[in-house]
Motif scaffolding. Structure first.
Motif, PDB file in Angstrom:
ATOM      1  N   TYR A  52       0.692  -1.258  -0.035  1.00 33.77           N
ATOM      2  CA  TYR A  52       0.001  -0.077   0.036  1.00 33.77           C
ATOM      3  C   TYR A  52       0.812   1.364   0.132  1.00 33.77           C
ATOM      4  O   TYR A  52       2.016   1.093   0.445  1.00 33.77           O
ATOM      5  CB  TYR A  52      -0.962   0.087   1.212  1.00 33.77           C
ATOM      6  CG  TYR A  52      -1.850  -0.941   1.132  1.00 33.77           C
ATOM      7  CD1 TYR A  52      -1.731  -2.253   1.836  1.00 33.77           C
ATOM      8  CD2 TYR A  52      -3.133  -0.839   0.611  1.00 33.77           C
ATOM      9  CE1 TYR A  52      -2.647  -3.334   1.849  1.00 33.77           C
ATOM     10  CE2 TYR A  52      -4.114  -2.088   0.411  1.00 33.77           C
ATOM     11  CZ  TYR A  52      -3.714  -2.988   0.921  1.00 33.77           C
ATOM     12  OH  TYR A  52      -4.843  -4.001   1.194  1.00 33.77           O
ATOM     13  N   LEU A  53       0.309   2.122  -0.398  1.00 33.33           N
ATOM     14  CA  LEU A  53       0.839   3.659  -0.235  1.00 33.33           C
ATOM     15  C   LEU A  53       1.478   3.898   0.976  1.00 33.33           C
ATOM     16  O   LEU A  53       0.552   3.803   1.806  1.00 33.33           O
ATOM     17  CB  LEU A  53       0.131   4.605  -1.017  1.00 33.33           C
ATOM     18  CG  LEU A  53       0.647   6.069  -1.400  1.00 33.33           C
ATOM     19  CD1 LEU A  53       1.559   5.725  -2.722  1.00 33.33           C
ATOM     20  CD2 LEU A  53      -0.436   6.883  -1.844  1.00 33.33           C
ATOM     21  N   GLY A  54       2.734   4.235   1.058  1.00 31.30           N
ATOM     22  CA  GLY A  54       3.184   4.381   2.775  1.00 31.30           C
ATOM     23  C   GLY A  54       3.968   3.181   3.098  1.00 31.30           C
ATOM     24  O   GLY A  54       4.765   3.389   4.183  1.00 31.30           O
ATOM     25  N   GLY A  55       3.976   2.269   2.378  1.00 29.92           N
ATOM     26  CA  GLY A  55       4.783   0.934   2.525  1.00 29.92           C
ATOM     27  C   GLY A  55       4.507  -0.128   3.275  1.00 29.92           C
ATOM     28  O   GLY A  55       5.128  -0.951   3.316  1.00 29.92           O
ATOM     29  N   SER A  56       3.297  -0.130   3.694  1.00 35.07           N
ATOM     30  CA  SER A  56       2.689  -1.141   4.484  1.00 35.07           C
ATOM     31  C   SER A  56       2.546  -2.371   3.622  1.00 35.07           C
ATOM     32  O   SER A  56       1.988  -2.261   2.453  1.00 35.07           O
ATOM     33  CB  SER A  56       1.580  -0.953   5.353  1.00 35.07           C
ATOM     34  OG  SER A  56       0.496  -0.513   4.282  1.00 35.07           O
ATOM     35  N   ILE A  57       2.639  -3.720   4.270  1.00 33.45           N
ATOM     36  CA  ILE A  57       2.541  -4.875   3.225  1.00 33.45           C
ATOM     37  C   ILE A  57       1.340  -5.750   3.871  1.00 33.45           C
ATOM     38  O   ILE A  57       1.775  -5.916   5.184  1.00 33.45           O
ATOM     39  CB  ILE A  57       3.626  -5.376   2.933  1.00 33.45           C
ATOM     40  CG1 ILE A  57       4.675  -4.580   2.295  1.00 33.45           C
ATOM     41  CG2 ILE A  57       3.431  -6.698   1.884  1.00 33.45           C
ATOM     42  CD1 ILE A  57       6.092  -5.087   1.957  1.00 33.45           C
ATOM     43  N   TYR A  58       0.323  -6.208   3.114  1.00 35.52           N
ATOM     44  CA  TYR A  58      -0.587  -7.271   3.631  1.00 35.52           C
ATOM     45  C   TYR A  58       0.131  -8.554   2.996  1.00 35.52           C
ATOM     46  O   TYR A  58       0.215  -8.496   1.588  1.00 35.52           O
ATOM     47  CB  TYR A  58      -1.817  -6.789   3.141  1.00 35.52           C
ATOM     48  CG  TYR A  58      -2.831  -8.041   3.399  1.00 35.52           C
ATOM     49  CD1 TYR A  58      -3.128  -8.781   2.081  1.00 35.52           C
ATOM     50  CD2 TYR A  58      -3.535  -8.337   4.199  1.00 35.52           C
ATOM     51  CE1 TYR A  58      -4.020  -9.958   1.945  1.00 35.52           C
ATOM     52  CE2 TYR A  58      -4.341  -9.406   4.278  1.00 35.52           C
ATOM     53  CZ  TYR A  58      -4.533 -10.225   3.096  1.00 35.52           C
ATOM     54  OH  TYR A  58      -5.490 -11.133   2.964  1.00 35.52           O
ATOM     55  N   TYR A  59       0.054  -9.483   3.771  1.00 28.94           N
ATOM     56  CA  TYR A  59       0.259 -10.743   3.478  1.00 28.94           C
ATOM     57  C   TYR A  59      -1.135 -11.811   3.780  1.00 28.94           C
ATOM     58  O   TYR A  59      -1.362 -11.648   5.021  1.00 28.94           O
ATOM     59  CB  TYR A  59       1.582 -11.437   4.119  1.00 28.94           C
ATOM     60  CG  TYR A  59       2.774 -10.974   3.307  1.00 28.94           C
ATOM     61  CD1 TYR A  59       3.360  -9.995   3.804  1.00 28.94           C
ATOM     62  CD2 TYR A  59       3.279 -11.954   2.107  1.00 28.94           C
ATOM     63  CE1 TYR A  59       4.581  -9.561   3.252  1.00 28.94           C
ATOM     64  CE2 TYR A  59       4.579 -11.395   1.704  1.00 28.94           C
ATOM     65  CZ  TYR A  59       5.204 -10.263   2.199  1.00 28.94           C
ATOM     66  OH  TYR A  59       6.485 -10.052   1.578  1.00 28.94           O
TER      67      TYR A  59
END
Length: 121
Positions: A52-59
């Motif tokens: 996501y914008l801002g650097g967070s990652i969903y797994y």
């Protein structure tokens, strides 16, 4: 026009590894967000890993600790490293990218054609 071309799919035995690649072309800068999705036969498409914008990652819980997303901006390529593959990972895998504010809501507008991953037990 933005185009995505996936590669790297194939057949592998359970416990094996594959690395999917997604070559992105047609835009002047790297995507602001990207993701890998999959659709298994008879099932709905699901998000595997999404940045996501801002650097967070969903797994997705089912792939945590086994799959890793990365990108090479110099090559305009997004990768999905898949380790310890399981038969339930069998699916068509799609990459997707987006630019700008649509990333804030995970609204992907550009999709590849998909690459098949088959994991045998």
């Amino acid at each position: 026009q933005v185009q995505l071309v996936e590669s790297g799919g194939g057949s592998v035995q359970a416990g094996g590894s594959l690395r999917l690649s997604c070559a992105v072309s047609g835009h002047t800068y790297s995507p602001d967000c990207m993701g890998w999705f999959r659709r298994a036969p008879g099932k709905e498409r699901e998000g595997v890993v999404v940045t996501y914008l801002g650097g967070s990652i969903y797994y997705a819980d089912s792939v945590k600790g086994r799959f890793t997303i990365s990108q090479d901006n110099a090559k305009n390529t997004v990768y999905l490293q898949m380790n310890s593959l399981k038969p339930e990972d069998t699916a068509m895998y799609y990459c997707a990218v987006q630019y700008g504010s649509r990333c804030l809501r995970g609204d992907f507008g550009y999709w590849g054609q998909g690459t098949q991953v088959t994991v045998s037990s």
